[in-house]
Design a protein around this motif. Structure first.
Motif, mmCIF file in Angstrom:
data_model
loop_
_atom_site.group_PDB
_atom_site.id
_atom_site.type_symbol
_atom_site.label_atom_id
_atom_site.label_comp_id
_atom_site.label_asym_id
_atom_site.label_seq_id
_atom_site.Cartn_x
_atom_site.Cartn_y
_atom_site.Cartn_z
ATOM 1 N N VAL A 56 3.564 5.485 -5.940
ATOM 2 C CA VAL A 56 3.330 5.403 -7.386
ATOM 3 C C VAL A 56 2.308 6.461 -7.803
ATOM 4 O O VAL A 56 2.495 7.164 -8.803
ATOM 5 N N ALA A 57 1.230 6.610 -7.027
ATOM 6 C CA ALA A 57 0.224 7.634 -7.342
ATOM 7 C C ALA A 57 0.849 9.027 -7.283
ATOM 8 O O ALA A 57 0.576 9.874 -8.148
ATOM 9 N N VAL A 58 1.688 9.266 -6.292
ATOM 10 C CA VAL A 58 2.365 10.565 -6.182
ATOM 11 C C VAL A 58 3.272 10.781 -7.387
ATOM 12 O O VAL A 58 3.307 11.875 -7.968
ATOM 13 N N GLN B 40 0.834 -1.209 0.000
ATOM 14 C CA GLN B 40 0.000 0.000 0.000
ATOM 15 C C GLN B 40 0.868 1.259 0.000
ATOM 16 O O GLN B 40 0.519 2.255 -0.624
ATOM 17 N N VAL B 41 1.982 1.238 0.712
ATOM 18 C CA VAL B 41 2.900 2.379 0.724
ATOM 19 C C VAL B 41 3.483 2.579 -0.671
ATOM 20 O O VAL B 41 3.571 3.711 -1.168
ATOM 21 N N PHE C 26 -7.531 0.176 -1.290
ATOM 22 C CA PHE C 26 -6.645 1.341 -1.357
ATOM 23 C C PHE C 26 -7.345 2.526 -0.700
ATOM 24 O O PHE C 26 -7.944 3.362 -1.366
ATOM 25 N N THR C 27 -7.293 2.556 0.609
ATOM 26 C CA THR C 27 -7.927 3.616 1.397
ATOM 27 C C THR C 27 -6.900 4.188 2.366
ATOM 28 O O THR C 27 -5.897 3.518 2.682
ATOM 29 N N PRO C 28 -7.110 5.401 2.847
ATOM 30 C CA PRO C 28 -6.178 5.963 3.838
ATOM 31 C C PRO C 28 -6.002 5.054 5.061
ATOM 32 O O PRO C 28 -4.885 4.886 5.548
ATOM 33 N N ASP C 29 -7.082 4.446 5.533
ATOM 34 C CA ASP C 29 -6.981 3.554 6.697
ATOM 35 C C ASP C 29 -6.117 2.339 6.395
ATOM 36 O O ASP C 29 -5.287 1.930 7.217
ATOM 37 N N ALA C 30 -6.301 1.748 5.227
ATOM 38 C CA ALA C 30 -5.516 0.576 4.855
ATOM 39 C C ALA C 30 -4.043 0.920 4.722
ATOM 40 O O ALA C 30 -3.172 0.149 5.148
ATOM 41 N N VAL C 31 -3.747 2.079 4.160
ATOM 42 C CA VAL C 31 -2.362 2.506 4.027
ATOM 43 C C VAL C 31 -1.763 2.749 5.411
ATOM 44 O O VAL C 31 -0.649 2.314 5.703
ATOM 45 N N ALA C 32 -2.515 3.406 6.285
ATOM 46 C CA ALA C 32 -2.025 3.670 7.640
ATOM 47 C C ALA C 32 -1.761 2.371 8.397
ATOM 48 O O ALA C 32 -0.778 2.265 9.133
ATOM 49 N N ARG C 33 -2.611 1.384 8.217
ATOM 50 C CA ARG C 33 -2.415 0.097 8.892
ATOM 51 C C ARG C 33 -1.219 -0.673 8.348
ATOM 52 O O ARG C 33 -0.643 -1.496 9.035
ATOM 53 N N SER C 34 -0.851 -0.396 7.098
ATOM 54 C CA SER C 34 0.221 -1.177 6.473
ATOM 55 C C SER C 34 1.618 -0.732 6.893
ATOM 56 O O SER C 34 2.570 -1.457 6.686
#
Length: 145
Positions: A67-69, A61-62, A134-142
């Motif tokens: 990649v999006a950035v 996720q990180v 691909f959500t902010p929460d999922a990224v934060a948890r990863s």
């Protein structure tokens, strides 16, 4: 064509109101996300970036966020050619270079969000919008970074 109305033409007041209402609804849905993202940017420390840079294999996720950035900032993917001659885009290799940019957070805070090229938005939507993980929460948890 802007919001379903041909530019340069005169639209009926009802049509203008319909388009205005649709755009207002879309904007009201996007503004909380934009506000949240801007707030999250202000919380990123150089230590966070250094931590990600030090990871040999960062969480998926990180990697996807970076990649999006990279896409938003107009970077181009590296093109890899395998032994059969098949080409593939390596966005992660391009995105990894962002981690060496000491002004990355400043660039993102001052990024002109209103001037994102439509082609870039289409690519990002196609790549990320349909992924429910691909959500902010999922990224934060990863990752803690």
């Amino acid at each position: 064509l802007v919001g379903g109305v041909q530019t340069g033409s005169v639209a009926a007041p009802e049509e203008v109101e319909r388009v205005r209402a649709a755009l207002a609804a879309e904007l009201s849905a996007v503004m909380p996300v934009l506000s949240s993202a801007t707030s999250a940017l202000s919380e990123i420390r150089k230590d966070d970036i250094a931590l990600i840079r030090a990871l040999r294999y960062p969480p998926q996720q990180v990697k996807r966020v970076l990649v999006a950035v990279a896409m938003l900032l107009g970077l181009r993917p590296f093109v890899e050619v395998d032994v059969s001659g098949e080409q593939s885009e390596d966005w992660w290799a391009a995105a990894r270079g962002l981690l060496a940019d000491s002004d990355l957070v400043k660039r993102l805070v001052h990024y002109d969000k209103a001037a994102i090229p439509e082609g870039v938005m289409q690519r990002i939507r196609a790549e990320f919008e349909s992924d429910p993980t691909f959500t902010p929460d999922a990224v934060a948890r990863s990752s803690e970074a």
